[in-house]
Scaffold this active site. Sequence first.
Site, PDB file in Angstrom:
ATOM      1  N   ARG A 242       0.857  -1.177   0.000  1.00  0.00           N
ATOM      2  CA  ARG A 242       0.000   0.000   0.000  1.00  0.00           C
ATOM      3  C   ARG A 242       0.891   1.224   0.000  1.00  0.00           C
ATOM      4  O   ARG A 242       1.897   1.279   0.719  1.00  0.00           O
ATOM      5  CB  ARG A 242      -0.932   0.017   1.214  1.00  0.00           C
ATOM      6  CG  ARG A 242      -1.949  -1.109   1.237  1.00  0.00           C
ATOM      7  CD  ARG A 242      -2.817  -1.180   0.001  1.00  0.00           C
ATOM      8  NE  ARG A 242      -3.409   0.102  -0.348  1.00  0.00           N
ATOM      9  CZ  ARG A 242      -4.502   0.607   0.235  1.00  0.00           C
ATOM     10  NH1 ARG A 242      -5.101  -0.072   1.192  1.00  0.00           N
ATOM     11  NH2 ARG A 242      -4.971   1.767  -0.152  1.00  0.00           N
ATOM     12  N   GLU A 271      -2.392   8.191  -4.597  1.00  0.00           N
ATOM     13  CA  GLU A 271      -2.723   7.772  -5.955  1.00  0.00           C
ATOM     14  C   GLU A 271      -3.898   8.587  -6.494  1.00  0.00           C
ATOM     15  O   GLU A 271      -4.858   8.834  -5.760  1.00  0.00           O
ATOM     16  CB  GLU A 271      -3.086   6.286  -5.978  1.00  0.00           C
ATOM     17  CG  GLU A 271      -1.902   5.381  -5.727  1.00  0.00           C
ATOM     18  CD  GLU A 271      -2.252   3.899  -5.872  1.00  0.00           C
ATOM     19  OE1 GLU A 271      -3.305   3.570  -6.483  1.00  0.00           O
ATOM     20  OE2 GLU A 271      -1.481   3.070  -5.377  1.00  0.00           O
ATOM     21  N   HIS A 289       0.022   0.759 -10.419  1.00  0.00           N
ATOM     22  CA  HIS A 289      -0.773  -0.137  -9.566  1.00  0.00           C
ATOM     23  C   HIS A 289      -1.281  -1.341 -10.374  1.00  0.00           C
ATOM     24  O   HIS A 289      -2.486  -1.579 -10.478  1.00  0.00           O
ATOM     25  CB  HIS A 289      -1.949   0.619  -8.929  1.00  0.00           C
ATOM     26  CG  HIS A 289      -2.447  -0.041  -7.673  1.00  0.00           C
ATOM     27  ND1 HIS A 289      -2.955   0.664  -6.619  1.00  0.00           N
ATOM     28  CD2 HIS A 289      -2.506  -1.341  -7.305  1.00  0.00           C
ATOM     29  CE1 HIS A 289      -3.330  -0.156  -5.654  1.00  0.00           C
ATOM     30  NE2 HIS A 289      -3.057  -1.389  -6.056  1.00  0.00           N
TER      31      HIS A 289
END
Length: 328
Positions: A242, A271, A289
């Site tokens: 994460r 993000e 990602h």
Amino acid sequence: MPEIRPKVYVTRRLPREGLDLLAASCDVAVNPEDRPLTRAELLAAVADAEGVIGLLTERIDAAFLDAAPKLRGYANYAVGFDNIDVAEATRRGIPVSNTPDVLTTATAELAWALLLAAARRVVETDAVMRSGSWTGWGPLQFLGADVTGRTLGIVGAGRIGTAMARMSRGFDMPVLYTSSSGRRNEILERELKAELVPFEELLARSDFVSVHAPLTPSTRHLFRAETLRRMKPTAILVNTARGPVVKEDDLAEALRQGVIAGAGLDVYENEPRLAEGLAELKNVVLLPHVGSATFDARRDMALLAARNLLAMLLGGAPPTCLNPEVLR
């Protein structure tokens, strides 16, 4: 009498197999745009929903649950679930789930792709070739880091961390790992003779540090300026866990100053935005990602999320429920 079918809302388009499984038993509405919903759009969309499948980008909290008074189940299309207030959902008797296991191999492989790309300067040298500026081979050009025989540190030896470490066997790497619970990883110790060590020791000894820890209050900004200074100046940091586990501004500065040699990132603190200056650095590999972005993994995530939600709505045991006590 017509069949009463539960109403389900899906916050992003998913692989067809999962949507088809839902549609066989439910009335399914899907966000028609390939973008995250705004908060207002999300709350409006779930007003009549009995079931919802959502992503990490959605906050499943008291306000969300207030906006969905008919909700009987929520399925996260992700293995992480820090976007869900599990305690609040449990208090209201609403089951919630995630999608572990099905993306383990894909994400571990992606961690290796980042490690190798950062070690051997793959992205940087690819850009040189595409630019047409390469003038020919030279003995001191684009020197990178050896991988075979170097020490791999796994921060968070759960499913994905274990898979990533097991893939190191072909590189004959000593493996160190941390455990927030203090529990030993018997698989890694038996197969790889891995060592359970304190976090500070792992940082000091590892040539490659791969992050697989969940995002919790104790892991937020686990990697910051102070932490990064404890690593070898030749070390490479990989994060497929994460984004907020790494304080991105501090990492950018550490890379700029040579505190560590390089990094490979698939997740980011804010993000889709990057920390200022990070994109300009040649010693970091940046991916959007894509840890679980294989056809099989994304399909299996959709199927698992659908099976979880169907069990919640139609009666049954969701395969990966996070609060099974509400089903008793």
